[in-house]
Design an enzyme around this catalytic site. Structure first.
Site, PDB file in Angstrom:
ATOM      1  N   GLY A 147      37.196 -23.781  25.820  1.00  0.00           N
ATOM      2  CA  GLY A 147      38.486 -23.867  26.507  1.00  0.00           C
ATOM      3  C   GLY A 147      38.727 -25.243  27.066  1.00  0.00           C
ATOM      4  O   GLY A 147      37.926 -26.164  26.880  1.00  0.00           O
TER       5      GLY A 147
ATOM      6  N   GLY B   1      39.359 -28.182  29.923  1.00  0.00           N
ATOM      7  CA  GLY B   1      38.723 -28.545  31.186  1.00  0.00           C
ATOM      8  C   GLY B   1      39.499 -28.095  32.415  1.00  0.00           C
ATOM      9  O   GLY B   1      38.959 -27.392  33.271  1.00  0.00           O
ATOM     10  N   PRO B   2      40.780 -28.497  32.515  1.00  0.00           N
ATOM     11  CA  PRO B   2      41.508 -28.140  33.738  1.00  0.00           C
ATOM     12  C   PRO B   2      41.719 -26.623  33.893  1.00  0.00           C
ATOM     13  O   PRO B   2      42.071 -26.163  34.974  1.00  0.00           O
ATOM     14  CB  PRO B   2      42.856 -28.865  33.562  1.00  0.00           C
ATOM     15  CG  PRO B   2      42.567 -29.969  32.605  1.00  0.00           C
ATOM     16  CD  PRO B   2      41.517 -29.436  31.672  1.00  0.00           C
TER      17      PRO B   2
ATOM     18  N   GLU C 109      35.887 -48.861  30.483  1.00  0.00           N
ATOM     19  CA  GLU C 109      35.194 -48.255  29.353  1.00  0.00           C
ATOM     20  C   GLU C 109      36.214 -47.961  28.251  1.00  0.00           C
ATOM     21  O   GLU C 109      37.161 -47.203  28.464  1.00  0.00           O
ATOM     22  CB  GLU C 109      34.541 -46.950  29.806  1.00  0.00           C
ATOM     23  CG  GLU C 109      33.766 -46.283  28.699  1.00  0.00           C
ATOM     24  CD  GLU C 109      33.167 -44.956  29.140  1.00  0.00           C
ATOM     25  OE1 GLU C 109      33.914 -44.099  29.633  1.00  0.00           O
ATOM     26  OE2 GLU C 109      31.948 -44.797  28.995  1.00  0.00           O
TER      27      GLU C 109
ATOM     28  N   LYS D 104      30.307 -24.771  29.138  1.00  0.00           N
ATOM     29  CA  LYS D 104      31.688 -25.003  28.692  1.00  0.00           C
ATOM     30  C   LYS D 104      31.689 -26.349  27.992  1.00  0.00           C
ATOM     31  O   LYS D 104      31.831 -27.397  28.617  1.00  0.00           O
ATOM     32  CB  LYS D 104      32.622 -25.017  29.899  1.00  0.00           C
ATOM     33  CG  LYS D 104      34.061 -24.640  29.610  1.00  0.00           C
ATOM     34  CD  LYS D 104      34.784 -25.534  28.618  1.00  0.00           C
ATOM     35  CE  LYS D 104      35.250 -26.842  29.203  1.00  0.00           C
ATOM     36  NZ  LYS D 104      35.832 -27.737  28.155  1.00  0.00           N
TER      37      LYS D 104
ATOM     38  N   GLU E 100      27.333 -37.112  35.155  1.00  0.00           N
ATOM     39  CA  GLU E 100      26.960 -38.184  34.215  1.00  0.00           C
ATOM     40  C   GLU E 100      28.271 -38.710  33.662  1.00  0.00           C
ATOM     41  O   GLU E 100      28.890 -38.063  32.815  1.00  0.00           O
ATOM     42  CB  GLU E 100      26.097 -37.623  33.084  1.00  0.00           C
ATOM     43  CG  GLU E 100      24.794 -36.979  33.517  1.00  0.00           C
ATOM     44  CD  GLU E 100      23.797 -37.966  34.081  1.00  0.00           C
ATOM     45  OE1 GLU E 100      23.949 -39.175  33.844  1.00  0.00           O
ATOM     46  OE2 GLU E 100      22.865 -37.519  34.771  1.00  0.00           O
TER      47      GLU E 100
ATOM     48  N   VAL F  10      39.481 -23.675  32.143  1.00  0.00           N
ATOM     49  CA  VAL F  10      38.238 -22.914  32.307  1.00  0.00           C
ATOM     50  C   VAL F  10      37.144 -23.752  32.990  1.00  0.00           C
ATOM     51  O   VAL F  10      36.347 -23.228  33.772  1.00  0.00           O
ATOM     52  CB  VAL F  10      37.817 -22.294  30.947  1.00  0.00           C
ATOM     53  CG1 VAL F  10      37.295 -23.349  30.008  1.00  0.00           C
ATOM     54  CG2 VAL F  10      36.814 -21.203  31.125  1.00  0.00           C
ATOM     55  N   GLY F  11      37.134 -25.071  32.751  1.00  0.00           N
ATOM     56  CA  GLY F  11      36.151 -25.929  33.418  1.00  0.00           C
ATOM     57  C   GLY F  11      36.361 -25.924  34.926  1.00  0.00           C
ATOM     58  O   GLY F  11      35.418 -25.783  35.713  1.00  0.00           O
TER      59      GLY F  11
ATOM     60  N   CYS G 243      27.971 -43.197  25.778  1.00  0.00           N
ATOM     61  CA  CYS G 243      28.160 -43.577  27.178  1.00  0.00           C
ATOM     62  C   CYS G 243      27.296 -44.772  27.557  1.00  0.00           C
ATOM     63  O   CYS G 243      27.692 -45.586  28.374  1.00  0.00           O
ATOM     64  CB  CYS G 243      27.907 -42.398  28.085  1.00  0.00           C
ATOM     65  SG  CYS G 243      26.344 -41.616  27.733  1.00  0.00           S
TER      66      CYS G 243
HETATM   67  P1  NAD Z   1      36.350 -35.569  29.727  1.00  0.00           P
HETATM   68  O1  NAD Z   1      36.073 -35.840  31.153  1.00  0.00           O
HETATM   69  O2  NAD Z   1      37.738 -35.543  29.266  1.00  0.00           O
HETATM   70  O3  NAD Z   1      35.765 -34.134  29.337  1.00  0.00           O
HETATM   71  C1  NAD Z   1      34.405 -33.793  29.523  1.00  0.00           C
HETATM   72  C2  NAD Z   1      34.313 -32.303  29.736  1.00  0.00           C
HETATM   73  O4  NAD Z   1      34.923 -31.986  30.977  1.00  0.00           O
HETATM   74  C3  NAD Z   1      35.043 -31.465  28.688  1.00  0.00           C
HETATM   75  O5  NAD Z   1      34.325 -30.271  28.483  1.00  0.00           O
HETATM   76  C4  NAD Z   1      36.365 -31.169  29.364  1.00  0.00           C
HETATM   77  O6  NAD Z   1      36.976 -30.002  28.878  1.00  0.00           O
HETATM   78  C5  NAD Z   1      35.938 -31.022  30.810  1.00  0.00           C
HETATM   79  N1  NAD Z   1      36.957 -31.322  31.807  1.00  0.00           N
HETATM   80  C6  NAD Z   1      37.945 -32.241  31.742  1.00  0.00           C
HETATM   81  N2  NAD Z   1      38.687 -32.193  32.865  1.00  0.00           N
HETATM   82  C7  NAD Z   1      38.152 -31.238  33.653  1.00  0.00           C
HETATM   83  C8  NAD Z   1      38.479 -30.706  34.930  1.00  0.00           C
HETATM   84  N3  NAD Z   1      39.521 -31.147  35.608  1.00  0.00           N
HETATM   85  N4  NAD Z   1      37.704 -29.752  35.448  1.00  0.00           N
HETATM   86  C9  NAD Z   1      36.633 -29.282  34.756  1.00  0.00           C
HETATM   87  N5  NAD Z   1      36.296 -29.717  33.543  1.00  0.00           N
HETATM   88  C10 NAD Z   1      37.037 -30.690  32.991  1.00  0.00           C
HETATM   89  O7  NAD Z   1      35.485 -36.584  28.894  1.00  0.00           O
HETATM   90  P2  NAD Z   1      35.383 -36.681  27.304  1.00  0.00           P
HETATM   91  O8  NAD Z   1      36.609 -37.367  26.818  1.00  0.00           O
HETATM   92  O9  NAD Z   1      35.016 -35.369  26.693  1.00  0.00           O
HETATM   93  O10 NAD Z   1      34.112 -37.607  27.136  1.00  0.00           O
HETATM   94  C11 NAD Z   1      34.185 -38.983  27.201  1.00  0.00           C
HETATM   95  C12 NAD Z   1      33.705 -39.487  28.545  1.00  0.00           C
HETATM   96  O11 NAD Z   1      32.430 -38.943  28.835  1.00  0.00           O
HETATM   97  C13 NAD Z   1      33.515 -40.968  28.557  1.00  0.00           C
HETATM   98  O12 NAD Z   1      34.027 -41.494  29.759  1.00  0.00           O
HETATM   99  C14 NAD Z   1      32.022 -41.145  28.513  1.00  0.00           C
HETATM  100  O13 NAD Z   1      31.518 -42.302  29.042  1.00  0.00           O
HETATM  101  C15 NAD Z   1      31.547 -39.980  29.255  1.00  0.00           C
HETATM  102  N6  NAD Z   1      30.182 -39.650  28.876  1.00  0.00           N
HETATM  103  C16 NAD Z   1      29.172 -39.864  29.778  1.00  0.00           C
HETATM  104  C17 NAD Z   1      27.866 -39.588  29.447  1.00  0.00           C
HETATM  105  C18 NAD Z   1      26.746 -39.811  30.416  1.00  0.00           C
HETATM  106  O14 NAD Z   1      25.692 -39.244  30.240  1.00  0.00           O
HETATM  107  N7  NAD Z   1      26.903 -40.614  31.425  1.00  0.00           N
HETATM  108  C19 NAD Z   1      27.570 -39.076  28.196  1.00  0.00           C
HETATM  109  C20 NAD Z   1      28.601 -38.885  27.302  1.00  0.00           C
HETATM  110  C21 NAD Z   1      29.913 -39.157  27.663  1.00  0.00           C
END
Ligand code: NAD
Length: 504
Positions: A233, A235-236, A411, A202, A277, A238-239, A311
């Site tokens: 889809g 996150g909240p 961040e 996803k 991560e 389909v994730g 990140c």
């Molecule tokens: P995000 O947490 O908003 O979304 C990441 C993914 O999670 C997306 O696919 C999203 O749809 C899904 N998601 C969001 N809420 C969810 C939930 N409640 N349940 C299940 N899935 C859910 O993050 P983003 O804005 O896409 O990415 C930026 C963040 O990611 C930054 O904080 C960055 O540091 C971090 N990041 C970390 C790494 C690492 O390897 N440590 C790498 C890249 C990005």
């Protein structure tokens, strides 16, 4: 309405076909892009349960780039069912054959390297001049790292009277963000497949085009139906459905802390394995006697890479107090050279941020820091000159703030560097470790020995010593709220196995 990435779903056959539109010659290539209005489940493209779509916006032009399905929990059920059904047979496939299948996937990805690069430039806004290397070939090198690791797995091993064997973790839900779409998806999909696990991916709804090309490559590589499935889809929706699904054995999540906490909570009742991560606020520590100019240059480049949406970006530069003014000046001068512009222009060093929301968030951080008395030594929250379209933010250097100020703690995920002074190695460690994150870092010392000695005291997952380069085969992951688990190479592969001990 013209969208660059559009293919209709052939509902009768359940597959996707190119739309038969009369297109001017320059658009013919465009039509060969992957099919964003379908999902890939059980080895074929199919129509999702609802007709709802999500707009994918070009961050440079603010125009509509594509629409992808807004899948529902019913689609998640279908994809998990497919992955579950395929898992036992895939686990029985001898390891050399699985290695061969992933090798075929690598070839299929290599064959579409140009399209992968084009999609990431369009979708994320990564400048073309670095996208090919950073967003396409580095991830492909990581696949090679996984293949080497898989060839080296010793299985089973004897310990006393036990035979210890590896078995795949099972069905993996891979949930990924938008900033490095190929690296982050392959970092989960490839080790899962090599272990004998099956995957439901996803990707982020913000930048889904590259993951769609990955699905296309999987189809071309001829992987058995169900071993890899792709849903798009929110996150909240389909994730969350995937993370809590009883037939999912492991959730591997990359994204924000809040997302990681939600996923971990959803996975907890099922006692699933969870790999997280998450974010970072990584520090570059400069010791007296180090090459300040090199250190500042490398830190500014790291911080501004991909418009600061990395990140492991080094977003805090911590320098000896005596060199503070000099370091701020150098960093500001270097940042000013990263003029934002069209990422498709080969001369552009910095593209836009990925979305309007991300731009607003980053500008908010800069405005609050300035209002709290910070000195904005370069950049600022005003839009860059001449760019009235696109989600651009000027490369910004912030000085004269306390180490516990919001801008030095949180961040930002944008092109914002904070420069802080330290009063010796212990103070530097206190500042570097003084956030809730622990993902990455750098140490610059007068010699390797003193830099390594300081790096070993830092609570962070990786540290670059005197400019050490990123290694896609080394374990990658965080301490503290930056996450749990490691990705890439030998150690990344290990995360997808479970061990069984047979006493005899
Ligand atoms: P995000 O947490 O908003 O979304 C990441 C993914 O999670 C997306 O696919 C999203 O749809 C899904 N998601 C969001 N809420 C969810 C939930 N409640 N349940 C299940 N899935 C859910 O993050 P983003 O804005 O896409 O990415 C930026 C963040 O990611 C930054 O904080 C960055 O540091 C971090 N990041 C970390 C790494 C690492 O390897 N440590 C790498 C890249 C990005």
């Amino acid at each position: 309405m013209h969208m660059k990435y559009m293919i209709a779903i052939d509902v009768k056959s359940g597959g996707c076909r190119r739309t038969k539109r009369r297109t001017p010659p320059h658009q013919e290539d465009v039509m060969s892009h992957s099919p964003p209005q379908a999902i890939y489940v059980a080895g074929r493209w199919r129509k999702p349960a609802t007709d709802e779509l999500i707009d994918v916006v070009d961050p440079t032009t603010e125009e509509l780039l594509a629409r992808v399905p807004r899948c529902s929990p019913a689609d998640a059920d279908l994809a998990v069912e497919a992955a579950h059904a395929a898992q036992e047979d895939w686990a029985q496939v001898p390891q050399p054959e699985r290695i061969g299948a992933v090798g075929a996937l690598l070839k299929a990805l290599e064959a579409r390297a140009d399209r992968l690069t084009e999609a990431v430039v369009d979708d994320v806004g990564t400048p073309l001049r670095i996208a090919d290397k950073l967003q396409t070939h580095l991830p492909l090198a990581a696949v090679t790292g996984f293949l080497d690791a898989a060839r080296g797995v010793e299985d089973p091993v004897r310990i006393g009277n036990s035979t210890v064997r590896r078995s795949p973790v099972g069905v993996v839900a891979a949930i990924t963000p938008w900033n490095y779409p190929l690296l982050q998806t392959l970092g989960k999909v490839v080790p899962a497949l090599l272990s004998g696990s099956t995957v439901v991916l996803k990707p982020s709804e913000v930048a889904p085009l590259v993951p769609y090309l990955l699905a296309e490559a999987v189809a071309e590589a001829g992987l058995p139906p169900g071993v890899f499935n792709l849903l798009s889809g929110l996150g909240p929706e389909v994730g969350a459905a995937l993370a809590g699904h009883p037939d999912v054995d492991m959730v591997s999540f990359t994204g924000s802390i809040q997302g990681g906490q939600a996923v971990a909570a959803a996975a907890a009742p099922g006692i699933k394995r969870v790999a997280l991560e998450l974010g970072g606020k990584s520090a570059a520590v400069v010791l007296p006697g180090a090459d300040l100019e090199r250190a500042v240059k490398a830190t500014v480049s790291s911080c501004l890479l991909n418009s600061g949406q990395t990140c492991l970006a080094l977003t805090r530069l911590i320098v000896p107090r005596a060199q503070y003014s000099e370091a701020v000046e150098q960093a500001a001068a270097l940042a000013a050279r990263f003029t934002p512009g069209d990422p498709r222009d080969p001369g552009t060093k910095q593209g836009p941020l990925v979305s309007a929301a991300q731009r607003a968030r980053v500008r908010g951080f800069i405005d609050r820091a300035a209002a709290d008395g910070a000195r904005i030594a370069a950049g600022g929250s005003r839009a860059p000159e001449g760019l009235d379209r696109g989600f651009f933010v000027r490369p910004t250097v912030v000085a004269d703030v306390d180490a516990d100020a919001e801008i030095a703690q949180e961040e930002v995920f944008g092109p914002v560097l904070v420069v802080l002074p330290h009063d010796g190695p212990d103070d530097a460690i206190r500042i570097a470790d003084g956030t809730r994150y622990g993902l990455s870092g750098a140490v610059w010392g007068p010699d390797e020995e003193s830099a390594v000695a300081l790096a070993r005291r830092l609570r962070t997952g990786q540290v670059d010593i005197n400019g050490g380069a990123f290694n896609p085969a080394a374990p990658f992951g965080g301490m503290k709220l930056s996450g749990t688990g490691r990705e890439f190479g030998r150690f990344g592969l290990e995360e997808y196995y479970q061990l069984q001990s047979l006493q005899h």
